[in-house]
Design a protein around this motif. Structure first.
Motif, PDB file in Angstrom:
ATOM      1  N   GLY A  10      -6.668 -16.531  -7.979  1.00 58.96           N
ATOM      2  CA  GLY A  10      -5.848 -16.288  -9.158  1.00 58.96           C
ATOM      3  C   GLY A  10      -4.864 -15.156  -8.936  1.00 58.96           C
ATOM      4  N   LEU A  11      -5.346 -14.067  -8.326  1.00 58.62           N
ATOM      5  CA  LEU A  11      -4.478 -12.926  -8.099  1.00 58.62           C
ATOM      6  C   LEU A  11      -3.372 -13.259  -7.112  1.00 58.62           C
ATOM      7  N   LEU A  12      -3.719 -14.000  -6.058  1.00 62.25           N
ATOM      8  CA  LEU A  12      -2.697 -14.362  -5.074  1.00 62.25           C
ATOM      9  C   LEU A  12      -1.672 -15.317  -5.659  1.00 62.25           C
ATOM     10  N   LEU A  43       4.748  -4.148   1.726  1.00 63.64           N
ATOM     11  CA  LEU A  43       5.009  -2.977   2.553  1.00 63.64           C
ATOM     12  C   LEU A  43       6.471  -2.537   2.434  1.00 63.64           C
ATOM     13  N   SER A  44       7.373  -3.503   2.453  1.00 60.05           N
ATOM     14  CA  SER A  44       8.801  -3.188   2.397  1.00 60.05           C
ATOM     15  C   SER A  44       9.159  -2.476   1.104  1.00 60.05           C
ATOM     16  N   PHE A  89      -5.628   1.003   3.409  1.00 64.98           N
ATOM     17  CA  PHE A  89      -6.224   0.482   2.186  1.00 64.98           C
ATOM     18  C   PHE A  89      -6.875   1.602   1.369  1.00 64.98           C
ATOM     19  N   LYS A  90      -7.455   2.568   2.056  1.00 61.65           N
ATOM     20  CA  LYS A  90      -8.049   3.702   1.341  1.00 61.65           C
ATOM     21  C   LYS A  90      -6.989   4.421   0.512  1.00 61.65           C
ATOM     22  N   THR A 109       4.073   1.640  -7.807  1.00 61.57           N
ATOM     23  CA  THR A 109       2.634   1.346  -7.841  1.00 61.57           C
ATOM     24  C   THR A 109       2.419  -0.112  -7.456  1.00 61.57           C
ATOM     25  N   LEU A 110       1.285  -0.373  -6.836  1.00 58.97           N
ATOM     26  CA  LEU A 110       0.931  -1.744  -6.495  1.00 58.97           C
ATOM     27  C   LEU A 110       0.166  -2.376  -7.645  1.00 58.97           C
ATOM     28  N   THR A 111       0.405  -3.635  -7.887  1.00 59.86           N
ATOM     29  CA  THR A 111      -0.342  -4.364  -8.906  1.00 59.86           C
ATOM     30  C   THR A 111      -1.724  -4.709  -8.358  1.00 59.86           C
ATOM     31  N   PRO A 112      -2.664  -5.028  -9.231  1.00 54.25           N
ATOM     32  CA  PRO A 112      -3.976  -5.460  -8.737  1.00 54.25           C
ATOM     33  C   PRO A 112      -3.870  -6.655  -7.792  1.00 54.25           C
ATOM     34  N   ALA A 113      -2.962  -7.578  -8.074  1.00 53.57           N
ATOM     35  CA  ALA A 113      -2.797  -8.741  -7.203  1.00 53.57           C
ATOM     36  C   ALA A 113      -2.325  -8.319  -5.822  1.00 53.57           C
ATOM     37  N   GLN A 114      -1.432  -7.344  -5.771  1.00 56.60           N
ATOM     38  CA  GLN A 114      -0.925  -6.886  -4.474  1.00 56.60           C
ATOM     39  C   GLN A 114      -2.015  -6.148  -3.693  1.00 56.60           C
ATOM     40  N   ILE A 115      -2.813  -5.363  -4.376  1.00 56.37           N
ATOM     41  CA  ILE A 115      -3.919  -4.663  -3.699  1.00 56.37           C
ATOM     42  C   ILE A 115      -4.918  -5.669  -3.145  1.00 56.37           C
ATOM     43  N   GLU A 116      -5.210  -6.716  -3.921  1.00 55.54           N
ATOM     44  CA  GLU A 116      -6.126  -7.747  -3.438  1.00 55.54           C
ATOM     45  C   GLU A 116      -5.532  -8.477  -2.234  1.00 55.54           C
ATOM     46  N   THR A 117      -4.216  -8.680  -2.251  1.00 51.91           N
ATOM     47  CA  THR A 117      -3.551  -9.306  -1.102  1.00 51.91           C
ATOM     48  C   THR A 117      -3.731  -8.451   0.140  1.00 51.91           C
ATOM     49  N   MET A 118      -3.556  -7.139   0.022  1.00 52.69           N
ATOM     50  CA  MET A 118      -3.694  -6.247   1.169  1.00 52.69           C
ATOM     51  C   MET A 118      -5.142  -6.241   1.675  1.00 52.69           C
ATOM     52  N   ARG A 119      -6.085  -6.274   0.733  1.00 46.64           N
ATOM     53  CA  ARG A 119      -7.495  -6.308   1.140  1.00 46.64           C
ATOM     54  C   ARG A 119      -7.771  -7.587   1.941  1.00 46.64           C
TER      55      ARG A 119
END
Length: 851
Positions: A10-12, A43-44, A89-90, A109-119
């Motif tokens: 869902g997040l992606l 990242l960009s 990630f930390k 700031t990164l959205t929750p979806a973007q943080i999940e993408t990076m994880r």
């Protein structure tokens, strides 16, 4: 990790909608995250400004735009498979305000979806890939379509349909034949089809009827006039210099060359070579030299007090940046003063490009729009006339000299300025008296004539006035003679230096001509001149030119590029909606010898292009998944291409359509720019009264829009949503506001066209209103009106008739708009009523939209 999959999907999907997907995000699979599509944009946007290509702005000696920086051996910031142990990630997830990245002061700031993408990216192996645009295009395999009912005209359709099948969508049916003919005729000629052309197409039942139409249109001389418009925007073509002085220039032979190049289907690689370096080709022809006018189309600053070298450097900057935009879709202007913040372009790359153009003898001094080197297009008649006018100046100048022996008595051989009386004159008038009459500066001579005025002796004042007029006539003719600025390198190369903060007189390191290093990581090329640059741009080593070019042609026909940011293929630009299709088109373009007409033919004969543009419901499963009921709700910008292109026609095309449907259009190829209708005072207000608009008359008023005079500081008032032509532009704005109707309902061009259109349908005497309405409607829309539309139009006509029958003065006034003569045999109220109806038709949504 299994428990996170539903949330991750869902997040992606949300992330894909916000960052990469043009319309519909399919659920993410369990495979590794796509670095270019999902990770690099994050990242960009959030990291590269402080940890990217610009070494001087880089903080903590940390670089995240390269593989070496992300996975450095010492203190790695990313540990593949271990997001919890990866410093990157930390820093994204810490609650410590002193350690969190991006830092709070950045306002990012990164959205929750973007943080999940990076994880997920790190945990699934942290795959890495070079930015997609910097890798050479590879011809993809053509996918197989499961549904055999889908119409496929060429491989382009396979790629589009495969994506639609994946998303659970179906393509739209083919557009009605009248609509399709109007669409392709406008796209390939910029003009609507005639009723006779519509009838012939409808009557042709052969399976290749449409392809035959396309071939006819590609062979039309109108094709080049239409196709060149976007190129003129990119080439910043105009009929004046720009800036406050905004002197007129005579670059129109270059414009005519470009029209001819499209009509002749000059291969795009040669099109590139000729325009950037035609003068350097062996035994260069006149046309090849003329083509280099492309490089010289930039603005020229002739304002007083300008420093010549500063001007010259600005021209070089503009030339290099134009090449970067047109062939590389690179935002090279970012690297004038520092390395690029986001892309792997350096300041040295920028001045390496500048060095290619730094070899002409141009000094930057003065504001002449005919600064050498030039190609002279003087005709024998102009040469004879110029000699006559020069003789007039010499004769009147000698008369002035003779009179001044009496007005300013002095010893033989001394100038008039040496007398006591002359020393009381104003500075400019006094300066004129230092020279012989015919050799005087026109500005100073005007001052002298004005100061003397009607003083005695009056014959001397008259002689001064006559000399001013003779000089003005001679100079006006001289300036109007086409002399096209072109390129020519000096015999001795000029040194090029990197400039500190881009300041013209702050020289940094010496540099030489070079291609952007990021695009040639292992190249052994040793470029020296513009011909090397041009050859590299169209070489197999260059990953960008073919992609960038086919994307702009796609944009021209479909309204939006496969890469929406057609001006920027860097990491901050949008990713391709169909990357496989972009690469297939790019490799096909090169495979066919850079054949522009073949590329255009492939696009417009595809089933994708031929779809109906009407909205349509979508499958129940897709509705449940997306919450959308129709194609438009799901994909308002039509990036998935499940329907045909539909968008507002450009204003220049609306003008040409009005002239064509009315019968007023003068289809003459080429020649000097024409000055059509324009409200009074526009030029004067913009130039402090220095430039006065003198409208043309006769056929000039009805030439195609491509030939309308373009003053840079205030463009033609009849156009809206167009490039300014002050700088390179590869994507024009497109809006749809009620303000447009101020032009299309009230401008003389449209009102006169409506009057001529009305006369056109009234000419066959004795026809019924129904037949005339149908004829007018077909001229504008290419189709017959429906029964309901007939009723509405008939009611409007009845209302207009009553209006003008009760107000004959209004009818007479309406029929005087424009310079074309009307048929006085037609009753004025009737003609006015049909004129109002024709103006209504020209402003229908269907008339101003490419359906």
């Amino acid at each position: 990790m299994t428990l996170l999959n539903p949330l991750r999907r869902g997040l992606l999907a949300l992330a894909a909608l916000a960052v990469a997907s043009p319309a519909l995000a399919a659920p993410a699979s369990k495979s590794a995250a796509d670095f270019n599509r999902e990770v690099l944009p994050i990242l960009s946007e959030n990291c590269f400004q402080c940890h990217g290509p610009d070494e001087k702005a880089r903080e903590a000696k940390l670089r995240l735009d390269t593989k070496e920086g992300l996975f450095r051996a010492k203190s790695p910031v990313v540990i593949p498979g271990k997001s919890s142990q990866s410093e990157l990630f930390k820093r994204l997830t810490t609650k410590n305000a002193d350690e969190v990245m991006p830092p709070p002061k950045s306002k990012k700031t990164l959205t929750p979806a973007q943080i999940e993408t990076m994880r997920w990216w790190i945990d699934s192996g942290a795959n890495y890939a070079t930015h997609w645009a910097f890798t050479p295009p590879v011809r993809p395999p053509v996918p197989t379509i499961r549904n055999s009912q889908f119409a496929i005209r060429n491989s382009l359709d396979n790629i589009i349909l495969a994506r639609l099948e994946k998303d659970g969508l179906r393509p739209s049916p083919e557009a009605p034949r009248e609509t399709l003919l109007r669409r392709v005729t406008l796209d390939l000629t910029g003009l609507p089809p005639t009723p006779a052309e519509v009838d012939a197409f409808l009557a042709d039942k052969s399976p290749k009827a449409y392809e035959a139409v396309v071939d006819r249109l590609l062979a039309s001389p109108r094709y080049g006039e239409r196709m060149v418009w976007e190129w003129l925007d990119a080439a910043r073509y105009a009929d004046s210099n720009g800036y406050q002085g905004d002197q007129e220039r005579t670059m129109w032979p270059w414009r005519d060359w470009a029209v001819k190049a499209f009509n002749d289907n000059l291969p795009y690689d040669q099109f590139t070579l000729w325009q950037l370096a035609g003068d350097l080709l062996p035994d260069a022809t006149r046309d090849q030299k003329l083509a280099t006018g492309f490089v010289r189309n930039h603005m020229i600053n002739g304002e007083g007090g300008r420093i010549a070298e500063e001007n010259r450097i600005e021209y070089l900057f503009e030339q290099a940046e134009t090449v970067g935009t047109v062939w590389l879709a690179a935002t090279m202007n970012c690297t004038r003063c520092h390395d690029h913040k986001f892309d792997a372009y350096t300041m040295r790359d920028y001045y390496g490009l500048v060095a290619f153009f730094n070899q002409t003898a141009i000094t930057g001094g003065g504001g002449s729009p005919q600064t050498a080197p030039v190609l002279d297009f003087t005709t024998p008649e102009q040469t004879a006339k110029l000699k006559q006018l020069s003789d007039d100046v010499k004769r009147i100048g000698e008369a002035v000299d003779t009179l001044e022996l009496t007005v300013f008595p002095r010893p033989e051989g001394k100038p008039s300025a040496d007398t006591a009386d002359a020393k009381t004159f104003p500075a400019e008038a006094f300066a004129a008296l230092k020279q012989k009459g015919a050799a005087r500066n026109l500005t100073q001579l005007r001052s002298l004539a004005k100061f003397h005025g009607t003083k005695e002796p009056q014959d001397y004042g008259k002689a001064l006035t006559d000399l001013v007029k003779a000089m003005e006539t001679r100079d006006d003719l001289n300036k109007s003679i086409p002399r096209v600025m072109v390129m020519e390198d000096m015999a001795k190369p000029r040194d090029t230096f990197m400039l500190v903060r881009g300041t013209y007189n702050k020289l940094g390191d010496k540099t030489t001509a070079a291609f952007p290093a990021a695009l040639l990581p292992n190249s052994k090329l040793s470029p020296t001149n513009r011909l090397d640059l041009a050859r590299w741009l169209v070489s197999p080593e260059n990953p960008l030119t073919a992609r960038v070019t086919v994307n702009r042609f796609w944009q021209q026909l479909f309204g939006t590029g496969l890469v929406k940011t057609s001006e920027d293929f860097g990491v901050q630009g949008e990713k391709p909606s169909h990357p496989e299709l972009l690469d297939w088109l790019a490799t096909e373009f090169v495979r066919t010898g850079w054949d522009v007409k073949q590329l255009v033919r492939t696009l417009v004969t595809s089933a994708t292009y031929r779809q109906s543009s009407k909205d349509a419901p979508i499958a129940a499963e897709v509705r449940r998944r997306t919450g959308s009921d129709t194609l438009y709700q799901l994909d308002p910008e039509n990036r998935l291409l499940a329907r045909g292109p539909r968008y507002r026609m450009p204003s220049w095309m609306l003008r040409d359509q009005a002239l064509a449907t009315s019968g007023l259009l003068v289809e003459k190829l080429g020649g000097p720019a024409v000055k059509t209708y324009q409200p009074s005072g526009i030029w004067e207000d913009a130039t402090f009264g220095n430039k006065k608009y003198v409208q043309d008359h006769g056929d000039a008023l009805y030439r195609r829009s491509v030939y309308v005079f373009w003053r840079r500081i205030v463009g033609p008032t009849v156009f809206f949503d167009v490039a300014t032509r002050q700088n390179c532009a590869v994507k024009s704005p497109r809006t749809n506001t009620p303000l447009h109707a101020l032009a299309t309902l009230n401008d003389i061009t449209y009102v006169e066209a409506a009057r001529a259109l009305a006369e056109r349908v009234l000419q066959p005497a004795g026809e019924a209103d129904t037949a005339r309405l149908t004829h007018a409607f077909r001229l504008v829309t290419a189709r017959k009106p429906s029964g309901g539309e007939q009723q509405i139009l008939t009611a409007s006509l009845t209302r207009f008739r009553a209006q003008f029958a009760s107000d004959p003065e209004a009818a007479a006034k309406l029929l005087t708009v424009g310079e074309s003569k009307r048929n006085a045999q037609l009753p004025a109220p009737e003609h006015a009523a049909w004129t109002s109806l024709a103006l209504l038709l020209l402003n229908l949504d269907e008339a101003v939209t490419k359906e």
